[in-house]
Structure formats: structure tokens, C-alpha cells
Write a protein that holds these residues in place. Sequence first.
Motif, short mmCIF file in Angstrom:
data_model
loop_
_atom_site.label_atom_id
_atom_site.label_comp_id
_atom_site.label_asym_id
_atom_site.label_seq_id
_atom_site.Cartn_x
_atom_site.Cartn_y
_atom_site.Cartn_z
N MET A 1 4.94 131.37 98.60
CA MET A 1 5.94 132.25 98.00
C MET A 1 6.75 131.53 96.93
O MET A 1 7.34 132.15 96.06
N PHE A 2 6.80 130.21 97.04
CA PHE A 2 7.56 129.39 96.09
C PHE A 2 6.65 128.50 95.26
O PHE A 2 7.03 127.38 94.87
N ASP A 3 5.43 128.98 95.00
CA ASP A 3 4.47 128.26 94.15
C ASP A 3 4.20 126.85 94.68
O ASP A 3 3.99 125.92 93.89
N ASP A 4 4.20 126.70 96.01
CA ASP A 4 3.89 125.43 96.66
C ASP A 4 4.82 124.29 96.24
O ASP A 4 4.41 123.11 96.24
N ARG A 5 6.04 124.62 95.90
CA ARG A 5 7.02 123.59 95.56
C ARG A 5 7.57 122.96 96.84
O ARG A 5 7.69 123.60 97.89
N ASP A 6 7.91 121.67 96.75
CA ASP A 6 8.44 120.96 97.92
C ASP A 6 9.85 121.41 98.28
O ASP A 6 10.23 121.41 99.46
N ARG A 7 10.61 121.80 97.26
CA ARG A 7 11.99 122.22 97.49
C ARG A 7 12.41 123.18 96.39
O ARG A 7 12.01 123.01 95.23
N VAL A 8 13.21 124.19 96.74
CA VAL A 8 13.68 125.14 95.73
C VAL A 8 15.17 125.41 95.94
O VAL A 8 15.71 125.23 97.05
N ARG A 9 15.81 125.83 94.88
CA ARG A 9 17.20 126.31 94.94
C ARG A 9 17.18 127.75 94.44
O ARG A 9 16.65 128.05 93.38
N ALA A 10 17.74 128.65 95.24
CA ALA A 10 17.67 130.07 94.93
C ALA A 10 19.05 130.71 95.02
O ALA A 10 19.88 130.32 95.85
N VAL A 11 19.28 131.69 94.15
CA VAL A 11 20.49 132.50 94.19
C VAL A 11 20.11 133.85 94.79
O VAL A 11 19.15 134.49 94.33
N ILE A 12 20.84 134.28 95.81
CA ILE A 12 20.49 135.49 96.54
C ILE A 12 21.67 136.45 96.49
O ILE A 12 22.77 136.12 96.95
N MET A 13 21.46 137.63 95.92
CA MET A 13 22.50 138.65 95.82
C MET A 13 22.17 139.79 96.80
O MET A 13 21.10 140.38 96.73
N THR A 14 23.10 140.07 97.71
CA THR A 14 22.91 141.14 98.68
C THR A 14 23.67 142.38 98.19
O THR A 14 24.87 142.30 97.90
N VAL A 15 22.96 143.50 98.11
CA VAL A 15 23.55 144.70 97.49
C VAL A 15 23.32 145.95 98.35
O VAL A 15 22.39 146.01 99.16
N LYS A 16 24.20 146.93 98.14
CA LYS A 16 24.02 148.29 98.63
C LYS A 16 24.12 149.23 97.44
O LYS A 16 25.05 149.09 96.63
N ILE A 17 23.19 150.17 97.33
CA ILE A 17 23.15 151.08 96.17
C ILE A 17 23.15 152.52 96.68
O ILE A 17 22.44 152.84 97.64
N GLU A 18 23.93 153.36 96.02
CA GLU A 18 24.01 154.76 96.43
C GLU A 18 23.98 155.68 95.21
O GLU A 18 24.72 155.47 94.25
N ASN A 19 23.12 156.65 95.26
CA ASN A 19 23.11 157.72 94.27
C ASN A 19 23.95 158.86 94.83
O ASN A 19 23.54 159.53 95.80
N THR A 20 25.11 159.09 94.27
CA THR A 20 26.03 160.09 94.82
C THR A 20 25.75 161.50 94.30
O THR A 20 26.40 162.45 94.73
N SER A 21 24.82 161.64 93.36
CA SER A 21 24.54 162.96 92.77
C SER A 21 23.29 163.58 93.39
O SER A 21 22.55 162.94 94.14
N ASP A 22 23.05 164.83 93.03
CA ASP A 22 21.84 165.53 93.46
C ASP A 22 20.67 165.28 92.52
O ASP A 22 19.54 165.70 92.79
N GLN A 23 20.95 164.62 91.39
CA GLN A 23 19.91 164.37 90.40
C GLN A 23 19.06 163.16 90.78
O GLN A 23 19.52 162.21 91.41
N ASP A 24 17.80 163.18 90.35
CA ASP A 24 16.91 162.05 90.56
C ASP A 24 17.19 160.99 89.50
O ASP A 24 17.20 161.29 88.31
N VAL A 25 17.40 159.76 89.96
CA VAL A 25 17.66 158.66 89.02
C VAL A 25 16.70 157.52 89.32
O VAL A 25 16.17 157.39 90.42
N SER A 26 16.50 156.70 88.30
CA SER A 26 15.67 155.50 88.45
C SER A 26 16.53 154.29 88.14
O SER A 26 17.23 154.26 87.11
#
Length: 259
Positions: free
Chosen positions: A142-167
Motif C-alpha cells: 500500500m506504501f510502494d514497499d517503502r520502509d517508512r512513511v509519514r502521512a497526513v490523515i484528515m478525518t471528515v464528515k460530509i452532509e448534503n443538506t439539500s434534496d438535489q443530487d451533488v457530486s
Amino acid sequence: MKKICLLLLLTVFLILGACSSNDAATTTKGEETKQTATEDTKNNAVKQKEEDVGTAEQEETAANEDAYGPAENFLTEEEKKEGFKYRDDFGGTRDYGFGYNDEVGIDGTDNPLKPVKFGPVNMTIENVTVADIIPNSDTASMFDDRDRVRAVIMTVKIENTSDQDVSFFPDSSVMTTDSGEQVDADSWMSNDTGGDMLGKVKKEGQIWYVLKDEKADIKKVKFVIDPPYLTDSMDDLGQQKRLEFEILDPKAAKKKDGQ
């Protein structure tokens, strides 16, 4: 912030042997033999218990191995001194730092988080964590077979509050660092936080950015997130957002959080 903790659990089993006597009448010699066998069994059980228990350090190592895999064999003593802990689902992990941004409400207080608004779509950033990972054999690819990696991880919640379809595709966003890197979100590691949102629906998960330089000393990161759009008309909902986060090391983060 999410902390990684290890659950320590040690169970010792003692198996006691049993001696049976013949159906014939018990003789004095038989009683002596039975008594000797019983004493031997008890002595062996006590000896086995002493061998099983070991030192406190041995108990902790055994417990870690039972719960999380071969921790003793996977991490070197130097890596342990660096603060790495073993996790069966990744390998060695440690917290490098945590992100703060007053605009989204991650400010070290208990005040509610502030959603990033794109028209009818709200994106709440719950936390930003910078982690160091020593991949094990199951995650190395998953990390291209690297011995060590440093990663930034953003945890999010997303909500579409309308009745319209959005992407909306925050899992295709870009991150820059004050060390000079520009990194696309890692679609392999990220959860399914992007795509079509049909009517009033919600999504949540993590968005990963794996740095090219695992030793980069980063103090700031900036996320560049394009707005969602109406699925039918392709009209944008709001403007592109550029959100900058200050990265504090775990000790400074605890102080900012009042811990």
C-alpha cells in the motif's frame, strides 16, 4: 485527536494431571505411590507456573504479541525508543503531530466544530493527524514497499443538506506542506468520502496524503479542496477552499488542549 493504545491482557493456564487407582483394594504401597504422584504433579504445576509468569516486562511483551502480533520481533529497540508501537493492521506506528485551525473549530477548546460550507454541502473536519508508519508485510504494498512513511490523515464528515443530487470529491484534493511538497490525496488509503450524494445523505471517513519525504519536518499543511457541483447541471456550489493547519507535536498539542 485519536490516540492509539494497546490493550494488555495475560492469561495463564495451569493444567493439573490426575492419577487414577486400580479398582482393586488400595494397599499401603498404593497409597504411597498415589501420594508421591500427587506431590510430583503439584511440584510440576508450581514449576510450570513460575516459568509461565516470568518478569513484568516478559508478561507485557507476551500480552502485546497475543493482541497485536509479533511486536517483539517486528520493531527494533531503536524504533521502540523512537516511540513506535505495533499495530497488527499497519505495523509500527507513532504520532508525529496534530493539526489546528480556528476556522474549522480545531482550536484546543471544547467549542463545537465549524463546518466548511459549500452551498448546501457541509464538510466538518474532525481532526488532522500526522503519523509515522513502518509498514508490515501485509501493508507494505500500500506504501510502494517503502520502509517508512509519514502521512497526513484528515478525518471528515460530509452532509448534503439539500434534496438535489451533488457530486463532491474531497478525496481527490491536494495538500501542500511548508517543507515544499505538493501531494495528491491517496485514493488507495482514503475511505469513500467522495462521489455522488443523492439528496439528503451523509458520508464520513479519512483522507490520506502520503508524503514523499518521510523525514520532512512539517509545521504547516494546506488543503486545497474544490467545491461540489450539481450532478445534473455541473454548476459549482461555492468556491474552492484553501485551509491551512498548524502542526504541533504531541507534547505541544496536549498543552494546547489543556491536558
